[in-house]
Design an enzyme around this catalytic site. Structure first.
Site, short mmCIF file in Angstrom:
data_model
loop_
_atom_site.label_atom_id
_atom_site.label_comp_id
_atom_site.label_asym_id
_atom_site.label_seq_id
_atom_site.Cartn_x
_atom_site.Cartn_y
_atom_site.Cartn_z
N ILE A 70 0.88 -1.16 0.00
CA ILE A 70 0.00 0.00 0.00
C ILE A 70 0.92 1.22 0.00
O ILE A 70 1.89 1.26 0.76
CB ILE A 70 -0.99 0.01 1.19
N ALA A 71 0.66 2.16 -0.89
CA ALA A 71 1.55 3.32 -1.00
C ALA A 71 0.82 4.50 -1.64
O ALA A 71 -0.10 4.32 -2.45
CB ALA A 71 2.78 2.98 -1.82
N GLU A 104 2.44 -7.30 7.18
CA GLU A 104 3.71 -7.08 7.86
C GLU A 104 4.03 -5.60 7.76
O GLU A 104 3.77 -4.97 6.73
CB GLU A 104 4.85 -7.90 7.23
N ASN A 109 8.32 2.04 11.03
CA ASN A 109 7.26 2.78 10.35
C ASN A 109 6.11 3.05 11.33
O ASN A 109 5.03 2.46 11.25
CB ASN A 109 6.77 2.01 9.12
N TYR A 116 -2.71 1.14 11.10
CA TYR A 116 -3.25 -0.21 11.15
C TYR A 116 -3.94 -0.48 12.48
O TYR A 116 -5.01 -1.11 12.51
CB TYR A 116 -2.15 -1.24 10.89
#
Length: 158
Positions: A70-71, A104, A109, A116
Site C-alpha cells: 500500500i503506498a 507485515e 514505520n 493499522y
C-alpha cells in the site's frame, strides 16, 4: 477530485513508479501488470482527477487476505488518503469472502503501525530479518473481524 477504482493492467507503469518512490525493494511494472489479472489479487488505485496517486493490494486465499503493498506518492501522504484506501481495501477483501486480514509492517514505520491499529489490526508476532534491504524485522499484524469491520463501514455510510 479523489476517487478509487480497481487496478487494471494499464495502471501498471504508474503504480510501479509509486512503488519505486515508496519502497527500497520495489515490485516492477510487470509484477503489477500480472497482479491486475490475478484472480486471487485485489488491488485498488487512488486517483486525483486522472492521475494515479496511490494504490493498495492484497491476495485472498480462502477466508484470509494478505496485504501485499500500500503506498501513496510522497506529496499525498498525511492527508488521510491512506486510511481511506486501506478501509476500501479491507471492505473489498471482505466482499470477496475474506474474514481475516494480515500484513507485515516495519517497526520503524510508526505512522503505518498507528494507522493499522486505528483500523483494528493487532500485533501478534515478529518475522525476524524480514526486510531484505536492511534485515529489519517485521511486525506481523492481524485483523480478525474483517466482515464486521466492513459491515460497520457500510452502516456508517447509510
Amino acid at each position: 477530485m479523489i476517487r478509487y477504482r480497481a487496478l487494471v493492467p494499464e495502471d501498471a507503469e504508474a503504480v510501479a513508479r509509486i512503488e519505486a518512490e515508496s519502497f527500497p525493494t520495489p515490485w516492477s511494472r510487470e509484477d503489477f501488470w500480472r497482479e491486475a489479472s490475478n484472480d486471487f489479487a485485489c488491488y485498488i488505485v487512488v486517483l486525483d482527477e486522472a492521475d494515479i496517486i496511490g494504490f493498495g493490494g492484497c491476495w485472498i486465499s480462502f477466508e484470509e487476505a494478505q496485504v501485499t503493498n500500500i503506498a501513496l506518492t510522497a506529496v499525498q501522504r498525511g492527508r488521510g488518503l491512506g486510511k481511506a484506501l486501506m478501509t476500501r481495501l479491507m471492505c473489498a477483501a471482505a466482499a470477496r469472502g475474506a474474514a481475516r486480514m494480515t500484513l507485515e509492517v516495519r517497526p520503524s514505520n510508526a505512522s503505518a503501525r498507528r494507522l493499522y491499529e486505528e483500523l483494528g489490526f493487532a500485533p501478534i508476532g515478529v518475522r525476524k530479518k524480514y526486510y531484505q534491504d536492511n534485515d529489519e524485522d517485521a511486525i506481523l499484524m492481524w485483523h480478525t473481524r474483517l466482515k464486521e469491520f466492513a459491515d460497520e463501514q457500510t452502516d456508517a455510510r447509510d
